[in-house]
Design a protein around this motif. Structure first.
Motif, PDB file in Angstrom:
ATOM      1  N   GLU A 190      45.176  35.223  50.547  1.00 13.59           N
ATOM      2  CA  GLU A 190      45.389  35.056  51.982  1.00 13.59           C
ATOM      3  C   GLU A 190      44.505  36.024  52.756  1.00 13.59           C
ATOM      4  O   GLU A 190      44.551  37.239  52.546  1.00 13.59           O
ATOM      5  CB  GLU A 190      46.859  35.300  52.326  1.00 13.59           C
ATOM      6  CG  GLU A 190      47.164  35.213  53.810  1.00 13.59           C
ATOM      7  CD  GLU A 190      48.565  35.704  54.134  1.00 13.59           C
ATOM      8  OE1 GLU A 190      49.026  35.440  55.257  1.00 13.59           O
ATOM      9  OE2 GLU A 190      49.181  36.356  53.272  1.00 13.59           O
ATOM     10  N   VAL A 191      43.687  35.500  53.657  1.00 17.50           N
ATOM     11  CA  VAL A 191      42.791  36.316  54.486  1.00 17.50           C
ATOM     12  C   VAL A 191      43.386  36.397  55.889  1.00 17.50           C
ATOM     13  O   VAL A 191      43.711  35.367  56.500  1.00 17.50           O
ATOM     14  CB  VAL A 191      41.379  35.707  54.550  1.00 17.50           C
ATOM     15  CG1 VAL A 191      40.481  36.536  55.461  1.00 17.50           C
ATOM     16  CG2 VAL A 191      40.782  35.610  53.148  1.00 17.50           C
TER      17      VAL A 191
ATOM     18  N   VAL B 256      42.892  41.213  52.914  1.00 20.65           N
ATOM     19  CA  VAL B 256      43.184  40.124  51.981  1.00 20.65           C
ATOM     20  C   VAL B 256      44.476  40.452  51.249  1.00 20.65           C
ATOM     21  O   VAL B 256      44.605  41.528  50.653  1.00 20.65           O
ATOM     22  CB  VAL B 256      42.041  39.923  50.972  1.00 20.65           C
ATOM     23  CG1 VAL B 256      42.437  38.882  49.931  1.00 20.65           C
ATOM     24  CG2 VAL B 256      40.764  39.486  51.685  1.00 20.65           C
ATOM     25  N   ASN B 257      45.433  39.523  51.319  1.00 17.99           N
ATOM     26  CA  ASN B 257      46.689  39.666  50.587  1.00 17.99           C
ATOM     27  C   ASN B 257      46.690  38.698  49.409  1.00 17.99           C
ATOM     28  O   ASN B 257      46.321  37.532  49.558  1.00 17.99           O
ATOM     29  CB  ASN B 257      47.884  39.366  51.494  1.00 17.99           C
ATOM     30  CG  ASN B 257      47.930  40.289  52.694  1.00 17.99           C
ATOM     31  OD1 ASN B 257      47.616  41.470  52.587  1.00 17.99           O
ATOM     32  ND2 ASN B 257      48.321  39.754  53.842  1.00 17.99           N
ATOM     33  N   ILE B 258      47.079  39.171  48.248  1.00 22.46           N
ATOM     34  CA  ILE B 258      47.095  38.359  47.036  1.00 22.46           C
ATOM     35  C   ILE B 258      48.530  38.168  46.578  1.00 22.46           C
ATOM     36  O   ILE B 258      49.299  39.126  46.496  1.00 22.46           O
ATOM     37  CB  ILE B 258      46.254  39.022  45.928  1.00 22.46           C
ATOM     38  CG1 ILE B 258      44.788  39.094  46.360  1.00 22.46           C
ATOM     39  CG2 ILE B 258      46.381  38.263  44.613  1.00 22.46           C
ATOM     40  CD1 ILE B 258      43.918  39.918  45.455  1.00 22.46           C
ATOM     41  N   HIS B 259      48.866  36.930  46.296  1.00 26.34           N
ATOM     42  CA  HIS B 259      50.219  36.601  45.844  1.00 26.34           C
ATOM     43  C   HIS B 259      50.116  35.986  44.453  1.00 26.34           C
ATOM     44  O   HIS B 259      49.492  34.941  44.274  1.00 26.34           O
ATOM     45  CB  HIS B 259      50.876  35.615  46.811  1.00 26.34           C
ATOM     46  CG  HIS B 259      50.832  36.064  48.241  1.00 26.34           C
ATOM     47  ND1 HIS B 259      51.752  36.943  48.776  1.00 26.34           N
ATOM     48  CD2 HIS B 259      49.960  35.777  49.242  1.00 26.34           C
ATOM     49  CE1 HIS B 259      51.460  37.168  50.035  1.00 26.34           C
ATOM     50  NE2 HIS B 259      50.370  36.471  50.349  1.00 26.34           N
ATOM     51  N   TRP B 260      50.696  36.655  43.474  1.00 23.33           N
ATOM     52  CA  TRP B 260      50.647  36.198  42.085  1.00 23.33           C
ATOM     53  C   TRP B 260      52.004  35.621  41.728  1.00 23.33           C
ATOM     54  O   TRP B 260      53.037  36.254  41.972  1.00 23.33           O
ATOM     55  CB  TRP B 260      50.313  37.379  41.172  1.00 23.33           C
ATOM     56  CG  TRP B 260      49.878  36.991  39.798  1.00 23.33           C
ATOM     57  CD1 TRP B 260      50.672  36.881  38.693  1.00 23.33           C
ATOM     58  CD2 TRP B 260      48.560  36.682  39.387  1.00 23.33           C
ATOM     59  NE1 TRP B 260      49.914  36.515  37.621  1.00 23.33           N
ATOM     60  CE2 TRP B 260      48.608  36.389  38.003  1.00 23.33           C
ATOM     61  CE3 TRP B 260      47.329  36.610  40.031  1.00 23.33           C
ATOM     62  CZ2 TRP B 260      47.488  36.040  37.267  1.00 23.33           C
ATOM     63  CZ3 TRP B 260      46.210  36.276  39.304  1.00 23.33           C
ATOM     64  CH2 TRP B 260      46.294  35.994  37.926  1.00 23.33           C
TER      65      TRP B 260
ATOM     66  N   LEU C 197      36.686  42.974  48.859  1.00 21.06           N
ATOM     67  CA  LEU C 197      37.019  41.554  48.946  1.00 21.06           C
ATOM     68  C   LEU C 197      37.188  41.141  50.407  1.00 21.06           C
ATOM     69  O   LEU C 197      36.712  40.076  50.832  1.00 21.06           O
ATOM     70  CB  LEU C 197      38.303  41.286  48.165  1.00 21.06           C
ATOM     71  CG  LEU C 197      38.597  39.829  47.806  1.00 21.06           C
ATOM     72  CD1 LEU C 197      37.588  39.296  46.799  1.00 21.06           C
ATOM     73  CD2 LEU C 197      40.012  39.695  47.250  1.00 21.06           C
ATOM     74  N   ALA C 198      37.840  41.990  51.194  1.00 20.69           N
ATOM     75  CA  ALA C 198      38.079  41.672  52.603  1.00 20.69           C
ATOM     76  C   ALA C 198      36.777  41.653  53.398  1.00 20.69           C
ATOM     77  O   ALA C 198      36.612  40.830  54.303  1.00 20.69           O
ATOM     78  CB  ALA C 198      39.046  42.694  53.196  1.00 20.69           C
ATOM     79  N   ALA C 199      35.847  42.558  53.071  1.00 27.69           N
ATOM     80  CA  ALA C 199      34.559  42.569  53.776  1.00 27.69           C
ATOM     81  C   ALA C 199      33.796  41.275  53.522  1.00 27.69           C
ATOM     82  O   ALA C 199      33.161  40.721  54.430  1.00 27.69           O
ATOM     83  CB  ALA C 199      33.733  43.775  53.334  1.00 27.69           C
TER      84      ALA C 199
END
Length: 417
Positions: free
Chosen positions: A44-45, A58-62, A17-19
């Motif tokens: 969040e990138v 990439v950070n994901i906040h649920w 995902l980050a790539a």
């Protein structure tokens, strides 16, 4: 467009995902689509720098208390609710099915009953894992990794995905069920039939989600891509090795053209001197738009500075339905933007792409005297004879100013100068 994943340093969901984010994919529309489907989250990138070079994480906040999908039926139901293109949904389902099958094999359960918590842990999750309960993996992150990768491939216009051989590693990790040998049972299941190479690493280089992405999406395993490299994206996951995951975006159309001509794949002619240059032709049969929608699509495409020409050829299609052929020309470097625009304004489900070579007649900018008014024009030479042609936009503006039709000026005597 082709995307090649260099997995020599491993692959995981977050790193992939980050790539794609490093290649320029904007995931805000996906987060908005998930929110509209009742699944509020943040994607969040952030920039990252490691020995593998500059890249992204990439950070994901649920959102706390939001639905927590944990098995294939959950993932399938959510994918059906999110407003994404069918191809995105199909790619995501293929990966989710691969992950479910690997989990079912590892736990010897029916596929629909296999719980993704059994195969997903910290190696798959972003920094926001800390906001969950320790030792209880947040499988919602995995859903976004899978759907996000499918969304990113579509956003980049990737038609074909190739993957390098996967690293074979040994060692162990401590997961939800204690000490687990590497590769994990689920990963090992998905690595069957894939080319591998031995490494000295005793870290988890290929995670279950990474293996599922490869299993569900890879069209071919190759040592490297062929074509013209358009961009490089480097992605790092929470536990990625220093090398990260490299994603090479490759224009294979340029390679095909290069095989036909000795000129560079994106050769531009000097229009003042004339010559040959490369162009991309996008075309599609259209039978689903009404007259108003078609007219607005042609107007929007014609107004784009990236578009060289737009042609509509009316005809009769399948089942004797009124149809037509839409052709759009652009330069190779504008292929992605123009293809996206054609899809956006027509909603066609098929777009044929050809690389063509066009001959350019010598021309240069000039001024022409039309009905006593000097207007921008093109001056060109054919068979030794010089001609001057006023620019259409300039003619239209002059006619409007005079309160006459364009033919009144078009048919007036033109003097070059």
């Amino acid at each position: 467009m082709l995307l090649h994943l260099d997995c020599s340093a491993g692959i995981s969901g977050p790193a992939t995902l980050a790539a794609l984010a490093h290649l320029g994919v904007d995931f805000e529309p996906l987060a908005a689509a998930l929110a509209r489907a009742g699944l509020p989250c943040g994607i969040e990138v952030v920039g990252a720098l490691a020995p593998g070079g500059p890249g992204c994480r990439v950070n994901i906040h649920w959102q706390e208390g939001a639905q927590q999908p944990c098995c294939l039926p959950d993932f399938t139901e959510i994918f059906s609710r999110v407003d994404v293109r069918d191809r995105v949904r199909q790619r995501a389902l293929a990966v989710a099915l691969a992950l479910a099958e690997s989990c079912a094999h590892a736990r010897q359960l029916p596929v629909d009953a296999a719980n993704f918590v059994d195969v997903v842990d910290a190696a798959e999750l972003g920094e926001s894992w800390a906001d969950g309960v320790q030792n209880k993996p947040h499988t919602a992150h995995t859903l976004i990794h899978i759907l996000g990768v499918a969304y990113g491939l579509d956003a980049l216009g990737v038609e074909r995905l190739t993957v390098s051989p996967l690293p074979w590693f040994t060692g162990s990790v401590t997961g939800c069920h204690g000490i687990i040998p590497l590769p994990r049972p689920a990963t090992a299941f998905l690595m069957r039939g894939k080319p591998v190479f031995a490494t000295d690493s005793r870290e988890e280089l290929v995670t279950p989600t990474g293996a599922a992405l490869v299993h569900g999406l890879a069209d071919e395993f190759v040592s490297g891509p062929q074509g013209t490299v358009a961009a490089l994206g480097t992605g790092y996951g929470p536990l990625s090795s220093a090398g990260g995951l490299r994603a090479w975006l490759v224009d294979q159309a340029g390679a095909s053209l290069g095989a036909m001509s000795e000129e560079p794949s994106e050769h531009r002619a000097d229009h003042a001197l004339g010559g040959n240059e490369s162009v991309i032709q996008l075309e599609s049969h259209i039978d689903h738009l009404n007259g108003e929608d078609l007219g607005m699509a042609l107007t929007a495409l014609s107004a784009m500075t990236e578009v060289l020409d737009v042609l509509w050829l009316p005809g009769v299609g399948k089942k004797n339905r009124p149809a037509g052929l839409l052709r759009v020309l652009c330069l190779p470097e504008q292929r992605r933007n123009v293809a996206d625009a054609v899809l956006r304004h027509t909603h066609t489900l098929g777009l044929r792409v050809q690389c063509l070579e066009r001959m350019v007649a010598p021309r240069h900018a000039a001024m022409a005297e039309v009905a006593g008014q000097r207007l921008p024009a093109k001056e060109y030479v054919i068979d030794g004879q010089t001609y001057v042609r006023p620019e259409a936009d300039a003619l239209e503006a002059a006619a409007r100013q005079r309160g006459v039709g364009v033919p009144a000026l078009r048919n007036a005597r033109v003097k070059g100068g």
